[in-house]
Design an enzyme around this catalytic site. Structure first.
Site, PDB file in Angstrom:
ATOM      1  N   CYS A 191      -4.773   0.282   9.186  1.00 49.21           N
ATOM      2  CA  CYS A 191      -6.200   0.107   9.866  1.00 49.21           C
ATOM      3  C   CYS A 191      -6.288   0.381  11.385  1.00 49.21           C
ATOM      4  CB  CYS A 191      -7.357  -1.064   8.962  1.00 49.21           C
ATOM      5  SG  CYS A 191      -7.781   0.227   7.940  1.00 49.21           S
ATOM      6  N   GLY A 192      -5.105   1.057  11.768  1.00 49.79           N
ATOM      7  CA  GLY A 192      -4.774   0.903  12.718  1.00 49.79           C
ATOM      8  C   GLY A 192      -4.225  -0.329  14.096  1.00 49.79           C
ATOM      9  N   HIS A 215      -5.459 -11.645  11.662  1.00 48.15           N
ATOM     10  CA  HIS A 215      -4.603 -10.408  11.505  1.00 48.15           C
ATOM     11  C   HIS A 215      -5.081  -9.556  12.813  1.00 48.15           C
ATOM     12  CE1 HIS A 215      -4.153  -7.480   8.359  1.00 48.15           C
ATOM     13  NE2 HIS A 215      -2.742  -7.814   9.269  1.00 48.15           N
ATOM     14  N   ARG A 267       8.297   1.281   6.112  1.00 46.08           N
ATOM     15  CA  ARG A 267       7.872   0.306   7.262  1.00 46.08           C
ATOM     16  C   ARG A 267       9.274   0.639   8.460  1.00 46.08           C
ATOM     17  NH1 ARG A 267       3.075  -3.412   8.289  1.00 46.08           N
ATOM     18  NH2 ARG A 267       1.738  -2.375   6.513  1.00 46.08           N
ATOM     19  N   ASP A 284       0.407  -7.716  14.847  1.00 49.41           N
ATOM     20  CA  ASP A 284      -0.488  -8.121  13.961  1.00 49.41           C
ATOM     21  C   ASP A 284      -1.141  -8.880  14.151  1.00 49.41           C
ATOM     22  OD1 ASP A 284      -0.773  -7.091  11.163  1.00 49.41           O
ATOM     23  OD2 ASP A 284       0.875  -8.924  11.042  1.00 49.41           O
ATOM     24  N   SER A 321      -5.147  -3.867   7.088  1.00 50.30           N
ATOM     25  CA  SER A 321      -4.179  -3.140   6.131  1.00 50.30           C
ATOM     26  C   SER A 321      -3.857  -2.298   6.857  1.00 50.30           C
ATOM     27  CB  SER A 321      -3.047  -3.732   5.301  1.00 50.30           C
ATOM     28  OG  SER A 321      -2.831  -5.364   5.469  1.00 50.30           O
ATOM     29  N   ARG A 354       3.495  -5.646  -0.482  1.00 47.66           N
ATOM     30  CA  ARG A 354       2.432  -7.497  -0.339  1.00 47.66           C
ATOM     31  C   ARG A 354       1.492  -6.473  -2.250  1.00 47.66           C
ATOM     32  NH1 ARG A 354      -1.875  -8.203   1.453  1.00 47.66           N
ATOM     33  NH2 ARG A 354      -1.925  -6.716   2.961  1.00 47.66           N
ATOM     34  N   TYR A 414       9.680  -7.482  -0.470  1.00 39.25           N
ATOM     35  CA  TYR A 414       9.226  -6.844   0.629  1.00 39.25           C
ATOM     36  C   TYR A 414       8.554  -7.227   1.281  1.00 39.25           C
ATOM     37  CZ  TYR A 414       8.380  -2.543   2.198  1.00 39.25           C
ATOM     38  OH  TYR A 414       8.036  -1.443   2.791  1.00 39.25           O
ATOM     39  N   GLY A 436       5.812  -8.680   3.607  1.00 37.91           N
ATOM     40  CA  GLY A 436       4.871  -9.769   3.840  1.00 37.91           C
ATOM     41  C   GLY A 436       5.417 -10.174   2.896  1.00 37.91           C
ATOM     42  N   THR A 486      -0.879  -1.976  15.110  1.00 36.37           N
ATOM     43  CA  THR A 486      -0.293  -1.456  15.664  1.00 36.37           C
ATOM     44  C   THR A 486      -0.391   0.018  16.594  1.00 36.37           C
ATOM     45  OG1 THR A 486       1.201  -2.081  14.213  1.00 36.37           O
ATOM     46  CG2 THR A 486       1.795  -0.629  15.355  1.00 36.37           C
ATOM     47  N   ASN A 487      -1.267   0.783  15.973  1.00 32.50           N
ATOM     48  CA  ASN A 487      -1.950   2.367  17.105  1.00 32.50           C
ATOM     49  C   ASN A 487      -2.381   1.455  18.828  1.00 32.50           C
ATOM     50  OD1 ASN A 487      -1.111   5.125  16.031  1.00 32.50           O
ATOM     51  ND2 ASN A 487      -1.451   3.700  14.602  1.00 32.50           N
ATOM     52  N   LYS A 490       2.845 -13.497   7.179  1.00 34.92           N
ATOM     53  CA  LYS A 490       1.676 -13.586   6.050  1.00 34.92           C
ATOM     54  C   LYS A 490       1.407 -14.556   5.249  1.00 34.92           C
ATOM     55  CE  LYS A 490      -0.175  -9.430   8.175  1.00 34.92           C
ATOM     56  NZ  LYS A 490      -0.093  -7.941   7.792  1.00 34.92           N
TER      57      LYS A 490
END
Ligand code: GTP
Ligand code: SPV
Ligand code: MN
Length: 631
Positions: free
Chosen positions: A294-295, A270, A409, A317, A292, A102, A241, A243, A297-298, A250
């Site tokens: 910073c975890g 978010h 990604r 997200d 973004s 982005r 690409y 977002g 998805t994990n 976004k």
């Protein structure tokens, strides 16, 4: 070419030279009828007249259409088909090296009044920027197909859902939107019936002259991502690409939706969304806002390392939150897929993601293995001896540079996640028990701290700061304020947004509002190593949080909020040295006074617009910090 001509069905693609038994007939004008269609047709005709595409393709969202679009991109050299033996139905895209994340500096909020964009956004005068966009989009789709993509965020027709249409000249964007949203004719039926929809226009800004060869990743050095919150429109130029190009994500689901939410009394955030199930089978819903990379998805795919606990994924997200009539805060994930960071995703960190990616995945900017599968840093502990890197060059581990781009990604359907909640797409959503705020903080911020009440929680959210990551252009590692992890995504004045959060709190029943916590998986020791093992072991923090919510454990007051009693954190089976634990929870009043100074400076940038209750929270924090120093 006359407009009437380009509205007819396109000819069957002949470029591949492949013989097709039945000529595909995708892309024709839809047969859906209804009053609302006239406005859509008029709008599409206007955009076509401006951008002058060679043809128009109405996207119906069918499997066959998707397959044809993927095949076409392979034929054109825009996608590499991965070896189906390892990764069926999967593709690799390599972006232009200048179009990898982005572009926040090129992202604008074009509200009528500058103060409505606020100091954290780039404001653009709507009339002026419309002129600029007109110039850029004029003829920008020449030689290309213009796709019309109707999509729904949230289950089609759901009470919290919203619909939109993206016009784009990128087939890559179309296939990505097809994974990330609910695309198809059911959405058109809603438009036909007169539902409101958001208009989004996207061009990679690379018109083709007759006979001109196309680039593998067409884009333009000049980029504009422009939002018109007053008319609910997005115009994006020059980038293909993430977002920047999947405008439902976004641009719509956060920047435009935050404005709709302000007007209608809900929140576009978010945030990931999960259901946590304790050993007794009780379910809790947790939403978490982390910046973004910073975890989110994990944590969304967490596999608890403490026995008996389970996590079901609802979203990774974006969450839309709305107060219900029952006084609880209800949440949906408006997306239908994951656009996740590849590097760092591996068997030892996020095995759920690895399993999700078994096939039907579009990878962008990862490395290619000689056997036709993909690889990225962290997928396996050891790098394969020979790869083709994300730019298409030969790569060996000794080269001293990553094989995959740090913001490479995967794009994959949520339905493929092995721990997806069975009701992840339920239109009414789930009631929240817990909200987490977090960031990437090497110092100062403890592993977990609980807010004393909603207002204190909003104060915490407004103060999130985080070290920059590769998800956006900028210096990686530099500390920046990222309130609510929404700095790049709030479509209006953030001081008003803080006020909106306070107002939402007033609509919740005090005993049913989600409890708010701040977490930090990323605190480091003096030697630069992470103090906390993170990933699956974050379940230990969640376990404490849930037991707090249930009133089963106490807490220790600190100047910045409530901390766990040392004995209440379940550390069975892991080996975190006592010195590390002490440091993970250390609250240094002197450093925190410096944090308070930064908050004061940050609030001042809004020129008196920050709500008074947050200013009071700041004063109260300063008072408690002083007390802690004299105690
Ligand atoms: P966006 O898609 O950009 O919004 O990112 P995200 O918030 O979903 O971040 P993601 O989960 O993809 O994680 C980004 C990076 O952080 C990856 O490289 C992860 O391996 C790393 N990470 C995630 N969780 C942890 C954790 O608990 N500890 C540590 N040390 N790293 C983590
Ligand atoms: C983020 O940067 O927070 C993302 C990736 O989720 S993008 O869709 O490109 O914004
Ligand atoms: Mn994100």
């Amino acid at each position: 070419m006359a407009l009437a001509d380009i509205f007819t069905r396109p000819a069957a693609p002949a470029a591949s030279g492949r013989t097709v038994a039945v000529a595909p007939t995708f892309g024709g004008r839809p047969t859906v009828e209804g009053e609302g269609m006239a406005a859509l047709y008029t709008w599409v005709e206007e955009i076509a007249a401006l951008t002058q595409p060679a043809r128009i393709h109405w996207v119906d969202g069918s499997r066959a259409e998707n397959d044809a679009l993927l095949r076409e991109q392979v034929d054109e050299g825009k996608l590499i088909k991965l070896n189906p033996e390892w990764r069926p139905g999967s593709y690799l895209a390599r972006s232009h090296p200048s179009d990898v994340a982005r572009t926040e500096g090129r992202t604008f909020i074009a509200s009528e009044r500058e103060e409505d964009a606020g100091p954290t956004n780039n404001w653009a005068d709507p009339a002026e920027i419309r002129g600029t966009l007109r110039g850029l989009f004029e003829g920008s789709m020449r030689g290309r197909t213009m796709y019309v993509v109707p999509f729904s965020m949230g289950a089609v027709g759901g009470p919290l859902s919203h619909i939109g249409v993206q016009v784009t000249d990128s087939a890559y964007a179309v296939t990505s939107i097809g994974i990330m949203t609910h695309v198809g004719t059911a959405v058109l039926a809603q438009i036909a019936a007169g539902a409101d929809w958001v208009k989004t226009v996207h061009s990679v800004g690379a018109p083709l002259a007759p006979g001109e060869a196309d680039a593998a990743w067409p884009c333009n050095d000049e980029k504009y991502i422009v939002h018109f919150p007053d008319t609910l429109e997005v115009w994006s130029f020059g980038s293909g690409y993430g977002g920047n190009a999947i405008l439902a994500k976004k641009c719509f689901a956060l920047r435009i939706a935050s404005v709709i939410g302000r007007n209608e009394g809900w929140l576009a955030e978010h945030m990931l969304l999960i259901r946590v199930i304790d050993p007794a089978g009780r379910a809790y819903h947790v939403a978490a806002a982390f910046p973004s990379a910073c975890g989110k998805t994990n944590l969304a795919m967490l596999r608890p390392t403490i026995p008996g606990w389970r996590v079901e994924t609802l979203g990774d997200d974006i969450s839309w939150l709305r107060p219900g009539e029952d006084g609880r805060l209800w949440a949906i994930n408006p997306e239908a897929g994951f656009f996740g960071v590849a590097p760092g995703t591996g068997e030892s960190t996020n095995v759920t993601a690895v399993e999700t990616l078994w096939g039907n995945t579009i990878f962008t900017n990862v490395a290619l293995r000689p056997d036709g599968d993909v690889w990225w840093e962290g997928l396996t502990d050891e790098a394969p001896p020979h790869l083709t890197d994300w730019e298409g060059n030969p790569w060996t581990p000794d080269m001293g540079r990553p094989a995959a781009h740090p913001n490479s990604r995967f794009t994959v359907s949520a339905a493929q996640c092995p721990q997806i909640a069975p009701d992840w797409n339920a239109p009414q959503g789930v009631p929240l028990d817990v909200i987490l705020f977090g960031g990437r903080r090497a110092t100062n911020v403890p592993l977990v701290v609980e807010a004393t009440d909603w207002t204190h929680g909003v104060f915490m959210g407004s103060n999130i700061s985080s070290e920059r990551t590769a998800a956006a252009e900028g210096l990686v590692g530099e500390l920046r304020r990222d309130p609510f992890a929404m700095l790049p995504f709030c479509g209006y004045n953030m001081a008003d947004y803080f006020g909106h959060w306070l107002k939402i709190g007033q609509q919740l029943r005090f005993d049913r509002a989600p409890r708010i916590f701040q977490v930090n998986w990323f605190r480091k020791g003096a030697d630069g190593r992470f103090l906390w093992p993170g990933f699956g072991d974050n379940s230990r923090v969640i376990d404490w949080i849930i037991r707090r919510v249930d009133g089963e454990v106490g807490a220790v007051d600190s100047p910045i909020g409530r901390l766990p009693e040392a004995s209440d954190l379940d550390l069975d089976g892991i080996d975190v040295p006592q010195a590390d634990l002490d440091e993970l929870f250390a609250v240094d009043p002197i450093s925190w006074e410096r944090e308070a100074d930064l908050t004061e400076e940050f609030y001042a940038t809004f020129g008196g617009r920050v709500p008074a209750p947050l200013q009071s929270e700041l004063s109260a924090l300063r008072y408690r910090l002083k007390q802690a120093q004299t105690a």
